[in-house]
Design an enzyme around this catalytic site. Structure first.
Site, short mmCIF file in Angstrom:
data_model
loop_
_atom_site.label_atom_id
_atom_site.label_comp_id
_atom_site.label_asym_id
_atom_site.label_seq_id
_atom_site.Cartn_x
_atom_site.Cartn_y
_atom_site.Cartn_z
CB SER A 1 117.04 -5.73 -62.97
OG SER A 1 116.42 -5.01 -62.01
CE1 TYR B 1 122.35 -5.96 -61.58
CE2 TYR B 1 120.82 -4.37 -60.87
CZ TYR B 1 121.06 -5.75 -61.25
OH TYR B 1 120.17 -6.57 -61.06
N1 LIG Z 1 118.17 -10.53 -56.37
C1 LIG Z 1 117.43 -9.39 -57.02
O1 LIG Z 1 116.88 -8.36 -56.18
C2 LIG Z 1 117.34 -9.11 -58.56
C3 LIG Z 1 116.49 -8.28 -59.05
C4 LIG Z 1 116.49 -8.24 -60.34
C5 LIG Z 1 117.14 -8.91 -61.28
N2 LIG Z 1 118.27 -9.63 -60.63
C6 LIG Z 1 119.01 -10.31 -61.50
O2 LIG Z 1 118.84 -11.81 -61.35
C7 LIG Z 1 120.02 -12.31 -61.87
C8 LIG Z 1 120.59 -13.34 -60.66
O3 LIG Z 1 120.84 -12.58 -59.51
P1 LIG Z 1 120.76 -13.34 -58.24
O4 LIG Z 1 120.00 -12.46 -57.28
O5 LIG Z 1 120.39 -14.49 -57.97
O6 LIG Z 1 122.22 -12.91 -57.57
P2 LIG Z 1 123.41 -13.93 -56.90
O7 LIG Z 1 122.37 -14.83 -55.72
O8 LIG Z 1 124.22 -13.16 -56.37
O9 LIG Z 1 123.60 -15.12 -57.91
C9 LIG Z 1 124.52 -14.71 -58.97
C10 LIG Z 1 124.98 -15.98 -59.67
O10 LIG Z 1 125.77 -15.44 -60.76
C11 LIG Z 1 126.96 -16.28 -60.75
N3 LIG Z 1 127.88 -15.64 -61.01
C12 LIG Z 1 128.62 -14.54 -60.65
N4 LIG Z 1 129.67 -13.99 -61.26
C13 LIG Z 1 129.84 -14.71 -62.24
C14 LIG Z 1 130.86 -14.96 -63.40
N5 LIG Z 1 131.96 -14.09 -63.50
N6 LIG Z 1 130.98 -16.12 -64.07
C15 LIG Z 1 129.74 -16.95 -63.96
N7 LIG Z 1 128.94 -17.22 -62.91
C16 LIG Z 1 128.94 -15.81 -62.24
C17 LIG Z 1 127.01 -16.76 -59.49
O11 LIG Z 1 127.78 -17.86 -58.94
P3 LIG Z 1 129.19 -17.85 -58.47
O12 LIG Z 1 129.81 -16.81 -57.73
O13 LIG Z 1 129.84 -19.24 -58.20
O14 LIG Z 1 130.09 -17.69 -59.96
C18 LIG Z 1 125.69 -17.04 -58.86
O15 LIG Z 1 125.37 -18.25 -59.24
C19 LIG Z 1 121.08 -11.32 -62.11
O16 LIG Z 1 121.36 -11.14 -63.34
C20 LIG Z 1 120.56 -10.23 -61.47
O17 LIG Z 1 120.98 -9.04 -61.81
C21 LIG Z 1 118.21 -9.67 -59.39
#
Ligand SMILES: NC(=O)c1ccc[n+]([C@@H]2O[C@H](COP(=O)([O-])OP(=O)(O)OC[C@H]3O[C@@H](n4cnc5c(N)ncnc54)[C@H](OP(=O)(O)O)[C@@H]3O)[C@@H](O)[C@H]2O)c1
Length: 269
Positions: free
Chosen positions: A143, A156
């Site tokens: 991130s 985080y």
């Molecule tokens: N959105 C942002 O603004 C942003 C910015 C920078 C970086 N990121 C990074 O991008 C990545 C994806 O995030 P996102 O924004 O797409 O978040 P999200 O919409 O909350 O999706 C998170 C994903 O991780 C899975 N997950 C959560 N806990 C888990 C566990 N214990 N075991 C296996 N899978 C798990 C969830 O599926 P289930 O609930 O079905 O397990 C879901 O598929 C993350 O690493 C986040 O830190 C996000």
């Protein structure tokens, strides 16, 4: 230039958000997929939709990567099915938001288990196999939070800083082995990341997950060690923390996060 056609890519956190976008974009580029998350039904839906749109193999595997035995069980399942992973996309991630002392300790701890421990375990097991075969790749989704400490997202941001440091070091250790390692640093992206908390993202400042996924894969194909797949301003903002004193940067970040209301954010239920 890395070619995605015909490789098998394992994407964690593929049931929604950025993980689904990575899965769709990899399939569009011809990669076969192993999709991992806890929600089996959502994974099945994503897998079905991708199979309809693209001529690729898609294997959903439900696993709680933050739970005891989650990574071991996943690897055992891959072995049982005879799957070889060429590209590991460590995307699954979570984080507590709000003042640390009043946020859920369990949410903080399980985010360390997911963002740090599971990512490290998968990199170790599958990375060794890739080096033995002489080719492969690992993309670790971090991130823009990696470049400064973040009041109200304290643990985080710390997990993501681990990912940056670990990824750069591993990329250097594996240079010349045929296995490449890259960190991806999206900024705010329009996903369900804040679901389950009172925090929200301002849509004016978020990127679409599809664009972030495509730019990440382009950067990996070109051989980058770090990728900044969000809007240009996100990358520009990573420079200030490298130039200013750390205390100043943390104060400014705290002020910014308070202006976004994160000092009042809390888990819902
Ligand atoms: N959105 C942002 O603004 C942003 C910015 C920078 C970086 N990121 C990074 O991008 C990545 C994806 O995030 P996102 O924004 O797409 O978040 P999200 O919409 O909350 O999706 C998170 C994903 O991780 C899975 N997950 C959560 N806990 C888990 C566990 N214990 N075991 C296996 N899978 C798990 C969830 O599926 P289930 O609930 O079905 O397990 C879901 O598929 C993350 O690493 C986040 O830190 C996000």
């Amino acid at each position: 230039m890395y070619g995605y056609r015909g490789v098998t890519a394992l994407v964690t956190g593929a049931s929604r958000g950025l993980g689904t976008a990575y899965a769709r974009e990899l399939a569009r580029r011809g990669a076969n997929l192993v999709l991992v998350a806890r929600s089996g039904d959502a994974l099945d839906r994503v897998a079905g939709e991708i199979r309809q749109a693209h001529q690729v193999e898609v294997t959903p595997v439900a696993a709680d990567l933050a739970g005891p035995g989650g990574v071991t069980g996943l690897v055992e399942e891959l072995d049982r099915q005879g799957r070889t992973v060429d590209l590991l996309v460590n995307n699954a991630g979570a984080g507590a938001v709000g003042p640390f002392l009043t946020s859920s300790l369990q949410r903080n701890v399980s985010s360390v288990e997911l963002n740090v421990t599971a990512l490290m375990k998968l990199s170790h097991v599958l990375g060794r196999r890739m080096v033995d075969r002489g080719h492969g790749g690992i993309i670790n989704v971090a991130s823009t939070a990696v470049f400064q400490s973040m009041p109200y997202q304290a643990s985080y941001a710390a997990t993501k800083t681990f990912v940056l440091s670990f990824t750069e070091a591993l990329a250097e250790e594996l240079r010349g082995t045929g296995v490449r390692v890259m960190g991806a640093h999206p900024g705010a992206t329009d996903t369900s990341f804040f679901d389950g908390t009172s925090a929200t993202m301002n849509p004016a400042f978020t990127d679409a997950p599809e664009g972030v996924a495509a730019r990440t894969l382009d950067a990996f194909a070109k051989g980058a060690v770090n990728s900044y797949p969000g809007r240009t301003i996100n990358r520009a903002m990573t420079w200030a923390p490298r130039l200013l004193p750390r205390v100043t940067v943390t104060r400014l970040t705290g002020r910014l996060n308070r202006s976004l209301g994160l000092h009042r954010a809390q888990d819902l239920g």
